[in-house]
Design a protein around this motif. Structure first.
Motif, PDB file in Angstrom:
ATOM      1  N   ALA A  21       0.830  -1.204   0.000  1.00  0.00           N
ATOM      2  CA  ALA A  21       0.000   0.000   0.000  1.00  0.00           C
ATOM      3  C   ALA A  21       0.867   1.258   0.000  1.00  0.00           C
ATOM      4  CB  ALA A  21      -0.936  -0.001   1.210  1.00  0.00           C
ATOM      5  N   CYS A  22       1.941   1.232   0.778  1.00  0.00           N
ATOM      6  CA  CYS A  22       2.863   2.375   0.808  1.00  0.00           C
ATOM      7  C   CYS A  22       3.537   2.569  -0.547  1.00  0.00           C
ATOM      8  CB  CYS A  22       3.912   2.184   1.903  1.00  0.00           C
ATOM      9  SG  CYS A  22       3.266   2.292   3.572  1.00  0.00           S
ATOM     10  N   MET A  23       3.998   1.480  -1.148  1.00  0.00           N
ATOM     11  CA  MET A  23       4.661   1.581  -2.454  1.00  0.00           C
ATOM     12  C   MET A  23       3.692   2.083  -3.516  1.00  0.00           C
ATOM     13  SD  MET A  23       7.844   0.789  -2.049  1.00  0.00           S
ATOM     14  CE  MET A  23       7.629   1.711  -0.556  1.00  0.00           C
ATOM     15  N   ASP A  24       2.458   1.607  -3.481  1.00  0.00           N
ATOM     16  CA  ASP A  24       1.458   2.055  -4.460  1.00  0.00           C
ATOM     17  C   ASP A  24       1.152   3.539  -4.295  1.00  0.00           C
ATOM     18  OD1 ASP A  24       1.348  -0.464  -5.561  1.00  0.00           O
ATOM     19  OD2 ASP A  24      -0.529  -1.030  -4.563  1.00  0.00           O
ATOM     20  N   SER A  25       1.107   4.006  -3.052  1.00  0.00           N
ATOM     21  CA  SER A  25       0.793   5.419  -2.828  1.00  0.00           C
ATOM     22  C   SER A  25       1.955   6.329  -3.206  1.00  0.00           C
ATOM     23  CB  SER A  25       0.387   5.658  -1.375  1.00  0.00           C
ATOM     24  OG  SER A  25       1.505   5.726  -0.525  1.00  0.00           O
ATOM     25  N   MET A  26       3.173   5.783  -3.301  1.00  0.00           N
ATOM     26  CA  MET A  26       4.357   6.581  -3.640  1.00  0.00           C
ATOM     27  C   MET A  26       4.619   6.633  -5.146  1.00  0.00           C
ATOM     28  SD  MET A  26       5.601   7.892  -0.935  1.00  0.00           S
ATOM     29  CE  MET A  26       7.323   8.153  -0.725  1.00  0.00           C
ATOM     30  N   LYS A  27       3.804   5.961  -5.948  1.00  0.00           N
ATOM     31  CA  LYS A  27       4.019   5.989  -7.400  1.00  0.00           C
ATOM     32  C   LYS A  27       3.955   7.423  -7.896  1.00  0.00           C
ATOM     33  CE  LYS A  27       2.592   1.359  -8.215  1.00  0.00           C
ATOM     34  NZ  LYS A  27       2.535   0.376  -9.163  1.00  0.00           N
ATOM     35  N   GLY A  28       4.953   7.793  -8.684  1.00  0.00           N
ATOM     36  CA  GLY A  28       5.044   9.152  -9.195  1.00  0.00           C
ATOM     37  C   GLY A  28       5.928  10.049  -8.337  1.00  0.00           C
ATOM     38  N   VAL A  29       6.411   9.522  -7.218  1.00  0.00           N
ATOM     39  CA  VAL A  29       7.294  10.280  -6.335  1.00  0.00           C
ATOM     40  C   VAL A  29       8.725   9.794  -6.576  1.00  0.00           C
ATOM     41  CG1 VAL A  29       7.878  10.779  -3.934  1.00  0.00           C
ATOM     42  CG2 VAL A  29       5.486  10.503  -4.593  1.00  0.00           C
ATOM     43  N   ASN A 100      17.694 -11.971 -12.027  1.00  0.00           N
ATOM     44  CA  ASN A 100      16.872 -12.609 -13.053  1.00  0.00           C
ATOM     45  C   ASN A 100      16.811 -11.692 -14.272  1.00  0.00           C
ATOM     46  OD1 ASN A 100      14.958 -10.590 -12.400  1.00  0.00           O
ATOM     47  ND2 ASN A 100      13.971 -11.929 -10.913  1.00  0.00           N
ATOM     48  N   ASP A 101      16.017 -12.059 -15.255  1.00  0.00           N
ATOM     49  CA  ASP A 101      15.927 -11.267 -16.485  1.00  0.00           C
ATOM     50  C   ASP A 101      14.752 -10.294 -16.486  1.00  0.00           C
ATOM     51  OD1 ASP A 101      18.145 -12.523 -17.576  1.00  0.00           O
ATOM     52  OD2 ASP A 101      16.942 -14.147 -18.435  1.00  0.00           O
ATOM     53  N   LYS A 102      13.993 -10.247 -15.404  1.00  0.00           N
ATOM     54  CA  LYS A 102      12.805  -9.391 -15.362  1.00  0.00           C
ATOM     55  C   LYS A 102      13.207  -7.916 -15.340  1.00  0.00           C
ATOM     56  CE  LYS A 102       8.419  -8.677 -13.089  1.00  0.00           C
ATOM     57  NZ  LYS A 102       7.500  -9.073 -12.052  1.00  0.00           N
ATOM     58  N   ILE A 103      12.537  -7.120 -16.193  1.00  0.00           N
ATOM     59  CA  ILE A 103      12.767  -5.682 -16.259  1.00  0.00           C
ATOM     60  C   ILE A 103      11.543  -4.979 -15.683  1.00  0.00           C
ATOM     61  CG2 ILE A 103      13.094  -3.716 -17.804  1.00  0.00           C
ATOM     62  CD1 ILE A 103      14.596  -5.649 -19.685  1.00  0.00           C
ATOM     63  N   TYR A 104      11.777  -4.059 -14.770  1.00  0.00           N
ATOM     64  CA  TYR A 104      10.702  -3.302 -14.127  1.00  0.00           C
ATOM     65  C   TYR A 104      10.658  -1.906 -14.722  1.00  0.00           C
ATOM     66  CZ  TYR A 104      10.882  -7.006 -10.656  1.00  0.00           C
ATOM     67  OH  TYR A 104      10.869  -8.226 -10.028  1.00  0.00           O
ATOM     68  N   THR A 105       9.454  -1.396 -14.925  1.00  0.00           N
ATOM     69  CA  THR A 105       9.286  -0.046 -15.459  1.00  0.00           C
ATOM     70  C   THR A 105       8.741   0.908 -14.396  1.00  0.00           C
ATOM     71  OG1 THR A 105       7.093  -0.640 -16.282  1.00  0.00           O
ATOM     72  CG2 THR A 105       8.936  -0.843 -17.826  1.00  0.00           C
ATOM     73  N   ASP A 106       8.621   0.414 -13.181  1.00  0.00           N
ATOM     74  CA  ASP A 106       8.113   1.213 -12.073  1.00  0.00           C
ATOM     75  C   ASP A 106       9.062   1.043 -10.885  1.00  0.00           C
ATOM     76  OD1 ASP A 106       6.795   2.202  -9.846  1.00  0.00           O
ATOM     77  OD2 ASP A 106       4.834   1.507 -10.493  1.00  0.00           O
ATOM     78  N   GLU A 107       9.605   2.156 -10.417  1.00  0.00           N
ATOM     79  CA  GLU A 107      10.589   2.109  -9.337  1.00  0.00           C
ATOM     80  C   GLU A 107      10.011   1.553  -8.034  1.00  0.00           C
ATOM     81  OE1 GLU A 107      14.016   5.047  -7.496  1.00  0.00           O
ATOM     82  OE2 GLU A 107      12.401   5.897  -8.690  1.00  0.00           O
ATOM     83  N   GLN A 108       8.757   1.837  -7.750  1.00  0.00           N
ATOM     84  CA  GLN A 108       8.149   1.339  -6.517  1.00  0.00           C
ATOM     85  C   GLN A 108       7.833  -0.154  -6.603  1.00  0.00           C
ATOM     86  OE1 GLN A 108       7.627   4.501  -7.559  1.00  0.00           O
ATOM     87  NE2 GLN A 108       8.593   5.371  -5.767  1.00  0.00           N
ATOM     88  N   GLU A 109       7.499  -0.632  -7.784  1.00  0.00           N
ATOM     89  CA  GLU A 109       7.212  -2.054  -7.962  1.00  0.00           C
ATOM     90  C   GLU A 109       8.450  -2.898  -7.662  1.00  0.00           C
ATOM     91  OE1 GLU A 109       6.128  -5.139 -11.581  1.00  0.00           O
ATOM     92  OE2 GLU A 109       5.727  -3.004 -11.869  1.00  0.00           O
TER      93      GLU A 109
END
Length: 146
Positions: A21-29, A100-109
């Protein structure tokens, strides 16, 4: 000292849910904090997270206090666009290796994913006094002695 909540317990799931919940609320920060924004993406009013949850705070402090060897980190592969999870070697000058080979496009994720991975790696008694060691005084961490 209190143990880290065990896998499958309601307390552990509550920790995971609070962190998510904290990570989701910080998206865009820019950056990362384990706090709950009053308005998602706006840090003008923050509550919850490590301010309101002593168990979450304790677990995060133990994670942050880990030895650098084997620690999971965020590696930016494209500025402000792509991130991957890496693991530190613990040897000065040796670059981290991708987990691993996974690439994330969201820093909070990616921060939440690392939290979950670290939580799975830690024993419920991690951080207890019997785990304490002198750190740099051991002289086995490949740092020059001055």
């Amino acid at each position: 000292m209190e143990p880290i909540p065990k896998k499958g317990t309601p307390e552990r799931q509550r920790l995971i849910d609070e962190h998510k919940a904290c990570m989701d609320s910080m998206k865009g920060v820019a950056g990362n904090s384990v706090l709950l924004c009053g308005t998602p993406g706006d840090t003008t009013v923050v509550t919850g997270g490590v301010h309101a949850d002593p168990v979450l705070k304790r677990v995060l402090l133990r994670m942050r206090g880990e030895s650098p060897k084997g620690k999971l980190i965020v590696i930016c592969t494209k500025i402000e666009a792509e991130w991957r999870i890496g693991r530190l070697s613990g040897v000065r000058g040796v670059p981290p290796e991708f987990v691993n080979d996974k690439i994330y496009t969201d820093e909070q994720e990616i921060q939440h994913e690392i939290f979950l991975m670290r939580l799975d790696e830690l024993s419920d008694s991690y951080g207890f006094p019997e785990d304490f060691h002198e750190g740099w005084k051991r002289k086995d961490d490949n740092w020059p002695i001055t």
